[in-house]
Design a protein around this motif. Structure first.
Motif, PDB file in Angstrom:
ATOM      1  N   THR A 102       0.830  -1.205   0.000  1.00  0.00           N
ATOM      2  CA  THR A 102       0.000   0.000   0.000  1.00  0.00           C
ATOM      3  C   THR A 102       0.862   1.251   0.000  1.00  0.00           C
ATOM      4  N   GLY A 105      -0.114   5.583   3.588  1.00  0.00           N
ATOM      5  CA  GLY A 105       0.581   5.743   4.859  1.00  0.00           C
ATOM      6  C   GLY A 105      -0.263   6.422   5.920  1.00  0.00           C
ATOM      7  N   LEU A 108      -2.683   3.907   7.261  1.00  0.00           N
ATOM      8  CA  LEU A 108      -1.972   2.948   8.112  1.00  0.00           C
ATOM      9  C   LEU A 108      -1.675   3.564   9.467  1.00  0.00           C
ATOM     10  N   LEU A 127       4.665  -0.937   3.138  1.00  0.00           N
ATOM     11  CA  LEU A 127       4.337   0.446   2.798  1.00  0.00           C
ATOM     12  C   LEU A 127       5.316   0.913   1.737  1.00  0.00           C
ATOM     13  N   ASN A 199       0.336  11.033   2.607  1.00  0.00           N
ATOM     14  CA  ASN A 199       0.965   9.721   2.730  1.00  0.00           C
ATOM     15  C   ASN A 199       2.475   9.849   2.874  1.00  0.00           C
ATOM     16  N   ALA A 203       4.639   8.153   5.891  1.00  0.00           N
ATOM     17  CA  ALA A 203       5.768   7.264   5.622  1.00  0.00           C
ATOM     18  C   ALA A 203       7.034   7.761   6.315  1.00  0.00           C
TER      19      ALA A 203
END
Length: 278
Positions: A102, A105, A108, A127, A199, A203
């Motif tokens: 995926t 981020g 998540l 990720l 994202n 990350a």
């Protein structure tokens, strides 16, 4: 004379893609055109592919499946869906012991409990780097001590107009005379305010010193044509100052062309004889 054993045929991992927008379509084309030891087995497009049995990807017919059916017949699930779908995709995939790739981020970061689902069922979360650079260096620095981490994201106003934070605060980003800072806070706060737009920040936080200590600025800049991210890291082992300017995807200017390539690169690393980078 002993009978010579025939080499075992290599089984290519079966890949399913959830979300067939700009990113999902980009990954699908790469899988079909480049192959790289994978078989694109099916896709799930949510409402956009409702009542559709199959789609054409680079002259190949790919079945359209429900999420449960896709998980049942694939080894790897690639999540290219909106952030709001992440939880359902993660629970289904990881609960079945699948590998989940995926770039969501931010989603998540808001659903870290799915790690326990993966651990219990033997699943795995990958990720992908997405639009970020220097993630390997940040991870390495985090093995020592990172003193500070800051991300400054600048995007054309059109890339931010549909962001949750912008809509809820009724920010008018049209006809801006100059760059406007619309947000400053932690990566966790940014993930809640911009679930589909940060994202990169998520990350960076997960690779480095966490979502509370990673600071984020978001700017709407009318002079830009590309989404731009600057990462600044101060650590006991290094000082990092990195900038990336991503070419927008024509199918969706809010995301960069590099995002689909990042996912494909992450997939190739799973299957690679030699892996470059940590």
């Amino acid at each position: 004379m002993a009978e010579q054993q025939q080499p075992t045929a290599k089984v290519h991992p079966r890949v399913g893609i959830v979300g067939m927008g700009a990113i999902g379509n980009g990954v699908a084309r790469l899988l079909v055109q480049e192959a790289a030891g994978f078989v694109l087995t099916g896709v799930n497009g949510g409402k956009s592919l409702k009542n559709v049995e199959a789609i054409q990807v680079a002259n190949r017919t790919i079945p359209v499946m429900g999420l449960d059916d896709l998980v049942a017949c694939c080894d790897i699930i690639v999540d290219c869906a909106p952030a709001t779908a992440f939880r359902a995709i993660a629970e289904a995939s990881l609960g079945a012991g699948r590998q989940l790739v995926t770039v969501s981020g931010a989603a998540l970061l808001s659903n870290m409990e799915v790690k326990e689902i993966a651990r219990a069922a033997g699943g795995r979360i990958i990720l992908a780097t997405g639009a970020l650079l220097g993630l390997d260096a940040v991870r390495a620095a985090a093995e020592g001590e990172i003193f500070s981490a800051r991300l400054v994201t600048r995007k054309p106003p059109s890339s931010l107009e549909k962001a949750k934070f912008v809509i809820e605060n009724r920010l008018d980003l049209s006809n801006l005379p100059k760059a406007l800072k619309i947000f400053e806070g932690s990566a966790r706060e940014a993930a809640l305010a911009f679930p589909a737009n940060v994202n990169v920040a998520a990350a960076l936080a997960l690779a480095g010193i966490g979502p509370e200590r990673t600071m984020v600025e978001i700017w709407a800049d009318p002079e830009l044509e590309r989404n731009t991210h600057r990462v600044a890291i101060e650590a006991d082992s290094t000082r990092l100052d990195m900038t990336i300017e991503n070419v927008p995807d024509p199918a969706n200017p809010a995301t960069g062309r590099i995002t689909a390539l990042s996912i494909y690169s992450a997939l190739k690393s799973i299957n690679a004889v030699m892996r470059i980078g940590s």
